[in-house]
Motif scaffolding. Structure first.
Motif, PDB file in Angstrom:
ATOM      1  N   LYS A   1      -9.891   1.530   5.568  1.00 12.20           N
ATOM      2  CA  LYS A   1     -10.705   1.230   5.561  1.00 12.20           C
ATOM      3  C   LYS A   1     -11.398   2.945   6.290  1.00 12.20           C
ATOM      4  CE  LYS A   1     -11.103  -3.408   6.433  1.00 12.20           C
ATOM      5  NZ  LYS A   1     -11.453  -4.684   7.072  1.00 12.20           N
ATOM      6  N   SER A   2     -12.909   3.429   5.986  1.00 12.82           N
ATOM      7  CA  SER A   2     -13.695   4.659   6.138  1.00 12.82           C
ATOM      8  C   SER A   2     -13.424   4.236   7.824  1.00 12.82           C
ATOM      9  CB  SER A   2     -15.070   4.899   5.764  1.00 12.82           C
ATOM     10  OG  SER A   2     -15.299   5.568   6.203  1.00 12.82           O
ATOM     11  N   GLY A   3     -12.973   4.811   8.036  1.00 16.30           N
ATOM     12  CA  GLY A   3     -13.167   4.569  10.134  1.00 16.30           C
ATOM     13  C   GLY A   3     -11.979   4.277  10.471  1.00 16.30           C
ATOM     14  N   GLY A   4     -10.923   3.669   9.756  1.00 18.24           N
ATOM     15  CA  GLY A   4     -10.383   3.671   9.960  1.00 18.24           C
ATOM     16  C   GLY A   4      -8.786   4.301  10.502  1.00 18.24           C
ATOM     17  N   ILE A   5      -8.106   3.692  11.204  1.00 22.77           N
ATOM     18  CA  ILE A   5      -7.041   5.310  11.628  1.00 22.77           C
ATOM     19  C   ILE A   5      -5.704   4.816  11.198  1.00 22.77           C
ATOM     20  CG2 ILE A   5      -5.439   5.787  13.258  1.00 22.77           C
ATOM     21  CD1 ILE A   5      -7.466   4.958  15.315  1.00 22.77           C
ATOM     22  N   VAL A   6      -4.935   6.085  10.866  1.00 18.78           N
ATOM     23  CA  VAL A   6      -3.752   6.523   9.488  1.00 18.78           C
ATOM     24  C   VAL A   6      -2.445   7.364  11.012  1.00 18.78           C
ATOM     25  CG1 VAL A   6      -2.112   7.084   7.959  1.00 18.78           C
ATOM     26  CG2 VAL A   6      -4.890   6.076   7.611  1.00 18.78           C
TER      27      VAL A   6
ATOM     28  N   SER B   1       3.612  13.926   1.045  1.00 15.96           N
ATOM     29  CA  SER B   1       2.086  14.033   1.048  1.00 15.96           C
ATOM     30  C   SER B   1       1.618  12.840  -0.063  1.00 15.96           C
ATOM     31  CB  SER B   1       1.865  15.630   0.285  1.00 15.96           C
ATOM     32  OG  SER B   1       0.409  15.905  -0.303  1.00 15.96           O
ATOM     33  N   THR B   2       2.150  13.001  -0.876  1.00 17.99           N
ATOM     34  CA  THR B   2       1.494  11.357  -1.758  1.00 17.99           C
ATOM     35  C   THR B   2       1.157  10.371  -0.661  1.00 17.99           C
ATOM     36  OG1 THR B   2       2.214  12.467  -3.699  1.00 17.99           O
ATOM     37  CG2 THR B   2       1.651  10.472  -3.668  1.00 17.99           C
ATOM     38  N   ALA B   3       2.269   9.859  -0.052  1.00 17.68           N
ATOM     39  CA  ALA B   3       2.361   8.985   0.713  1.00 17.68           C
ATOM     40  C   ALA B   3       1.196   8.471   2.042  1.00 17.68           C
ATOM     41  CB  ALA B   3       4.072   8.488   0.838  1.00 17.68           C
ATOM     42  N   ALA B   4       0.984   9.709   2.569  1.00 18.37           N
ATOM     43  CA  ALA B   4      -0.342  10.097   3.048  1.00 18.37           C
ATOM     44  C   ALA B   4      -1.431   9.969   2.367  1.00 18.37           C
ATOM     45  CB  ALA B   4       0.052  11.358   3.921  1.00 18.37           C
ATOM     46  N   LYS B   5      -1.838  10.071   1.262  1.00 18.81           N
ATOM     47  CA  LYS B   5      -2.625  10.019   0.205  1.00 18.81           C
ATOM     48  C   LYS B   5      -3.076   9.159   0.637  1.00 18.81           C
ATOM     49  CE  LYS B   5      -2.976  14.676  -2.005  1.00 18.81           C
ATOM     50  NZ  LYS B   5      -2.075  15.207  -2.408  1.00 18.81           N
ATOM     51  N   GLU B   6      -1.509   8.003  -0.265  1.00 18.69           N
ATOM     52  CA  GLU B   6      -1.965   6.285  -0.232  1.00 18.69           C
ATOM     53  C   GLU B   6      -2.398   5.294   0.825  1.00 18.69           C
ATOM     54  OE1 GLU B   6      -1.688   3.986  -3.334  1.00 18.69           O
ATOM     55  OE2 GLU B   6      -2.794   5.755  -3.734  1.00 18.69           O
TER      56      GLU B   6
ATOM     57  N   ASP C   1       5.628  -7.477   1.924  1.00 17.60           N
ATOM     58  CA  ASP C   1       6.017  -6.762   0.659  1.00 17.60           C
ATOM     59  C   ASP C   1       6.573  -5.824   0.274  1.00 17.60           C
ATOM     60  OD1 ASP C   1       3.813  -8.966   0.187  1.00 17.60           O
ATOM     61  OD2 ASP C   1       2.296  -7.181   0.691  1.00 17.60           O
ATOM     62  N   VAL C   2       7.547  -6.482  -0.736  1.00 22.13           N
ATOM     63  CA  VAL C   2       8.253  -4.994  -1.657  1.00 22.13           C
ATOM     64  C   VAL C   2       7.582  -4.230  -2.456  1.00 22.13           C
ATOM     65  CG1 VAL C   2       9.397  -4.227  -3.332  1.00 22.13           C
ATOM     66  CG2 VAL C   2      10.083  -6.485  -2.370  1.00 22.13           C
ATOM     67  N   GLY C   3       7.515  -2.891  -1.680  1.00 19.09           N
ATOM     68  CA  GLY C   3       6.194  -2.081  -2.803  1.00 19.09           C
ATOM     69  C   GLY C   3       6.810  -0.497  -2.040  1.00 19.09           C
ATOM     70  N   ASP C   4       5.952   0.601  -2.649  1.00 19.39           N
ATOM     71  CA  ASP C   4       6.845   2.245  -2.851  1.00 19.39           C
ATOM     72  C   ASP C   4       5.494   2.664  -1.581  1.00 19.39           C
ATOM     73  OD1 ASP C   4       7.276   4.998  -2.434  1.00 19.39           O
ATOM     74  OD2 ASP C   4       7.466   4.616  -4.700  1.00 19.39           O
ATOM     75  N   ALA C   5       5.536   3.558  -0.129  1.00 15.24           N
ATOM     76  CA  ALA C   5       4.781   4.593  -0.268  1.00 15.24           C
ATOM     77  C   ALA C   5       4.615   5.322  -0.718  1.00 15.24           C
ATOM     78  CB  ALA C   5       5.814   5.273   1.279  1.00 15.24           C
ATOM     79  N   GLN C   6       4.921   5.592  -1.483  1.00 18.30           N
ATOM     80  CA  GLN C   6       3.518   6.233  -2.426  1.00 18.30           C
ATOM     81  C   GLN C   6       2.659   6.617  -3.259  1.00 18.30           C
ATOM     82  OE1 GLN C   6       7.661  10.026  -3.283  1.00 18.30           O
ATOM     83  NE2 GLN C   6       7.935   7.854  -3.689  1.00 18.30           N
ATOM     84  N   SER C   7       3.111   4.627  -3.721  1.00 20.50           N
ATOM     85  CA  SER C   7       2.048   4.144  -5.054  1.00 20.50           C
ATOM     86  C   SER C   7       2.227   2.501  -4.268  1.00 20.50           C
ATOM     87  CB  SER C   7       2.858   4.116  -6.097  1.00 20.50           C
ATOM     88  OG  SER C   7       2.155   2.966  -6.912  1.00 20.50           O
ATOM     89  N   LEU C   8       1.292   2.735  -2.976  1.00 22.01           N
ATOM     90  CA  LEU C   8       1.089   1.176  -2.399  1.00 22.01           C
ATOM     91  C   LEU C   8      -0.341   0.080  -3.156  1.00 22.01           C
ATOM     92  CD1 LEU C   8       0.224   2.830   0.896  1.00 22.01           C
ATOM     93  CD2 LEU C   8       2.375   1.448   0.682  1.00 22.01           C
ATOM     94  N   PRO C   9       0.289  -0.683  -2.939  1.00 22.57           N
ATOM     95  CA  PRO C   9       0.653  -2.195  -3.849  1.00 22.57           C
ATOM     96  C   PRO C   9      -0.666  -2.939  -3.016  1.00 22.57           C
ATOM     97  CG  PRO C   9       2.181  -2.999  -2.689  1.00 22.57           C
ATOM     98  CD  PRO C   9       2.098  -1.262  -2.592  1.00 22.57           C
ATOM     99  N   TYR C  10      -1.976  -1.671  -2.699  1.00 22.13           N
ATOM    100  CA  TYR C  10      -2.483  -3.015  -2.006  1.00 22.13           C
ATOM    101  C   TYR C  10      -4.416  -2.056  -2.512  1.00 22.13           C
ATOM    102  CZ  TYR C  10       0.522  -3.927   0.914  1.00 22.13           C
ATOM    103  OH  TYR C  10       2.032  -4.617   0.838  1.00 22.13           O
ATOM    104  N   ALA C  11      -5.335  -2.605  -2.495  1.00 25.72           N
ATOM    105  CA  ALA C  11      -6.535  -1.592  -2.893  1.00 25.72           C
ATOM    106  C   ALA C  11      -7.463  -0.997  -2.000  1.00 25.72           C
ATOM    107  CB  ALA C  11      -7.883  -3.016  -3.248  1.00 25.72           C
ATOM    108  N   ASP C  12      -8.046  -0.345  -2.169  1.00 21.82           N
ATOM    109  CA  ASP C  12      -8.476   1.171  -1.116  1.00 21.82           C
ATOM    110  C   ASP C  12      -9.357  -0.120  -0.362  1.00 21.82           C
ATOM    111  OD1 ASP C  12      -8.038   2.534  -3.829  1.00 21.82           O
ATOM    112  OD2 ASP C  12     -10.304   3.050  -4.209  1.00 21.82           O
TER     113      ASP C  12
END
Length: 190
Positions: free
Chosen positions: A168-173, A157-162, A127-138
């Motif tokens: 998911k809770s308990g997932g890994i970034v 920093s914004t990208a990391a927050k995104e 998908d085309v998208g920006d790491a600072q505003s990811l086009p996916y649901a929480d």
């Protein structure tokens, strides 16, 4: 302090290595290679897939298996590859894991065209998208990964927050980047 010289369609540009790093916020060898790729392949590195492959793709292919081992993708998981470029990490994910869904996201349509042409597995999409505003649901993904891209994102920093938001809770970034100890010292990637 070294001097970087490059010839464009005008006078020679001279910048000290330290000044170049302060301006670009990148390891000092990356802009040099990016400039070379721009001239050789007829466009900016992050738009022309061949230039990107020459610069970053080769490193991504080597690091991807180690990064996957570190992050530990499990069978059936949904994985997001942020800043996927030409799809090296997504292709490795498809080849060595049993992830149920792999999505690569990148702002460059040129790089994504290359990824789509080379990564044909049906459970992999781009998908085309920006790491600072990811086009996916929480909480959409079990794992969110970014390989060799965070230092190229204007607001990391914004990208990391995104990335955390869509995981998911308990997932890994997980992120992996090249370490630069000093502007004057090159640290090999591998």
């Amino acid at each position: 302090m070294g001097i970087i010289r490059r010839k464009e369609s005008g006078p020679t540009v001279e910048l000290s290595v330290f000044e170049f790093i302060m301006v670009s916020s990148l390891p000092y060898d990356v802009p040099l290679i990016a400039i070379e790729c721009t001239h050789k392949h007829g466009g900016p590195m992050f738009e022309v897939a061949e230039g990107y492959e020459e610069m970053m793709g080769r490193w991504s292919r080597q690091l991807a298996p180690l990064f996957l081992e570190f992050v530990g993708v499990q069978d059936g998981e949904k994985v997001l590859d942020v800043g996927c470029g030409t799809g090296s990490l997504a292709a490795t994910l498809a080849r060595v894991t049993c992830a149920s869904k792999i999505i690569g996201v990148d702002p460059s349509s040129g790089l994504l065209e290359y990824a789509r042409a080379h990564v044909k597995e049906p459970h992999v999409t781009f998908d085309v998208g920006d790491a600072q505003s990811l086009p996916y649901a929480d909480e959409s993904f079990d794992r969110t990964m970014a390989l060799l891209v965070v230092n190229f994102i204007p607001d990391a920093s914004t990208a990391a927050k995104e990335m955390r938001r869509v995981t998911k809770s308990g997932g890994i970034v997980g992120t992996a980047m090249r370490a630069v100890i000093s502007p004057m010292i090159r640290v090999p990637m591998i």
